[in-house]
Design a protein around this motif. Structure first.
Motif, PDB file in Angstrom:
ATOM      1  N   VAL A 152      47.451  28.082  41.744  1.00 48.00           N
ATOM      2  CA  VAL A 152      48.104  28.598  40.538  1.00 48.00           C
ATOM      3  C   VAL A 152      49.427  29.248  40.928  1.00 48.00           C
ATOM      4  O   VAL A 152      49.499  30.038  41.870  1.00 48.00           O
ATOM      5  CB  VAL A 152      47.196  29.607  39.791  1.00 48.00           C
ATOM      6  N   ASN A 153      50.463  28.913  40.186  1.00 46.13           N
ATOM      7  CA  ASN A 153      51.800  29.445  40.419  1.00 46.13           C
ATOM      8  C   ASN A 153      51.786  30.966  40.228  1.00 46.13           C
ATOM      9  O   ASN A 153      51.430  31.449  39.147  1.00 46.13           O
ATOM     10  CB  ASN A 153      52.773  28.799  39.430  1.00 46.13           C
ATOM     11  N   PRO A 154      52.197  31.720  41.251  1.00 45.45           N
ATOM     12  CA  PRO A 154      52.179  33.195  41.125  1.00 45.45           C
ATOM     13  C   PRO A 154      53.076  33.711  40.005  1.00 45.45           C
ATOM     14  O   PRO A 154      52.843  34.803  39.496  1.00 45.45           O
ATOM     15  CB  PRO A 154      52.650  33.685  42.486  1.00 45.45           C
ATOM     16  N   GLU A 155      54.070  32.941  39.591  1.00 47.09           N
ATOM     17  CA  GLU A 155      54.953  33.382  38.507  1.00 47.09           C
ATOM     18  C   GLU A 155      54.220  33.441  37.163  1.00 47.09           C
ATOM     19  O   GLU A 155      54.678  34.111  36.254  1.00 47.09           O
ATOM     20  CB  GLU A 155      56.176  32.475  38.419  1.00 47.09           C
ATOM     21  N   LYS A 156      53.087  32.758  37.039  1.00 45.61           N
ATOM     22  CA  LYS A 156      52.296  32.805  35.817  1.00 45.61           C
ATOM     23  C   LYS A 156      51.456  34.069  35.712  1.00 45.61           C
ATOM     24  O   LYS A 156      50.941  34.391  34.656  1.00 45.61           O
ATOM     25  CB  LYS A 156      51.332  31.606  35.750  1.00 45.61           C
ATOM     26  N   MET A 157      51.287  34.763  36.847  1.00 47.53           N
ATOM     27  CA  MET A 157      50.336  35.862  36.927  1.00 47.53           C
ATOM     28  C   MET A 157      51.009  37.229  36.877  1.00 47.53           C
ATOM     29  O   MET A 157      52.088  37.416  37.423  1.00 47.53           O
ATOM     30  CB  MET A 157      49.546  35.771  38.221  1.00 47.53           C
ATOM     31  N   THR A 158      50.314  38.155  36.227  1.00 50.39           N
ATOM     32  CA  THR A 158      50.709  39.554  36.197  1.00 50.39           C
ATOM     33  C   THR A 158      49.513  40.385  36.612  1.00 50.39           C
ATOM     34  O   THR A 158      48.406  40.172  36.121  1.00 50.39           O
ATOM     35  CB  THR A 158      51.145  39.977  34.769  1.00 50.39           C
ATOM     36  N   LEU A 159      49.733  41.313  37.547  1.00 51.04           N
ATOM     37  CA  LEU A 159      48.679  42.247  37.932  1.00 51.04           C
ATOM     38  C   LEU A 159      48.735  43.416  36.967  1.00 51.04           C
ATOM     39  O   LEU A 159      49.746  44.103  36.875  1.00 51.04           O
ATOM     40  CB  LEU A 159      48.874  42.690  39.373  1.00 51.04           C
ATOM     41  N   ALA A 160      47.647  43.602  36.211  1.00 51.91           N
ATOM     42  CA  ALA A 160      47.602  44.662  35.196  1.00 51.91           C
ATOM     43  C   ALA A 160      46.551  45.690  35.577  1.00 51.91           C
ATOM     44  O   ALA A 160      45.725  45.453  36.444  1.00 51.91           O
ATOM     45  CB  ALA A 160      47.272  44.050  33.836  1.00 51.91           C
ATOM     46  N   ALA A 161      46.577  46.791  34.900  1.00 52.70           N
ATOM     47  CA  ALA A 161      45.575  47.839  35.149  1.00 52.70           C
ATOM     48  C   ALA A 161      44.212  47.361  34.709  1.00 52.70           C
ATOM     49  O   ALA A 161      44.071  46.630  33.734  1.00 52.70           O
ATOM     50  CB  ALA A 161      45.965  49.103  34.395  1.00 52.70           C
ATOM     51  N   ASP A 162      43.196  47.817  35.420  1.00 55.22           N
ATOM     52  CA  ASP A 162      41.816  47.460  35.069  1.00 55.22           C
ATOM     53  C   ASP A 162      41.328  48.399  33.974  1.00 55.22           C
ATOM     54  O   ASP A 162      41.514  49.560  33.982  1.00 55.22           O
ATOM     55  CB  ASP A 162      40.939  47.584  36.318  1.00 55.22           C
TER      56      ASP A 162
END
Length: 162
Positions: A152-162
């Motif tokens: 999966v392309n890392p540009e598609k992903m956002t690390l958000a708060a749990d």
């Protein structure tokens, strides 16, 4: 119509809290609650608790009808994509996403933790499917790394708060 798929309607306070927050966020964006449809294990309970429309997650006809009318599918939150609780969990949630994509809906993966996924077929399927969604928010770095390893392309992903 906005559709929400997750582990709702099972008296799990964490999942219900995620749904409550998601519905509040959508309402803050101007989306009326009657335009939100949740796939739920207990549709009547979900409707009463969250003031949204709900259909049974066990009713394929109702799900397909909703998908045909929908504009956006939000999949999540929680750790939906894992194979430790059963062999049908990954196919169920990915199947909903695949149907939404086939019907031309936008798809957002919302606040998910990925894994554990031991089955390499599921790993490849998750990678290929997530590469086609419109956005992915993940709740931990481990999930980001798993998806990157699965293509999966890392540009598609956002690390958000749990």
């Amino acid at each position: 119509m906005i559709l929400v798929s997750g582990y709702y309607g099972y008296h799990n306070s964490g999942d219900e809290a995620v749904l409550a927050a998601l519905c509040a966020d959508l309402a803050a964006l101007g989306i009326e609650r009657h335009k939100i449809t949740v796939f739920s294990g207990a549709p009547n309970q979900t409707e009463q608790m969250h003031h949204v429309h709900a259909v049974s997650r066990y009713n394929p006809k109702a799900i397909i009808r909703a998908l045909r009318r929908g504009k956006l599918l939000i999949s999540g939150g929680g750790s939906l994509l894992q194979d430790s609780t059963g062999q049908f969990t990954v196919p169920y949630y990915l199947g909903i996403i695949e149907l939404a994509l086939a019907f031309g809906l936008k798809v957002i993966v919302y606040s998910q933790g990925i894994g554990p996924v031991r089955n390499p077929v599921y790993q490849r399927w998750i990678g290929k499917t997530f590469q086609r969604v419109d956005g992915i928010s993940l709740r931990d770095q481990y999930s980001v790394e798993l998806l990157q390893n699965w293509g999966v392309n890392p540009e598609k992903m956002t690390l958000a708060a749990d």
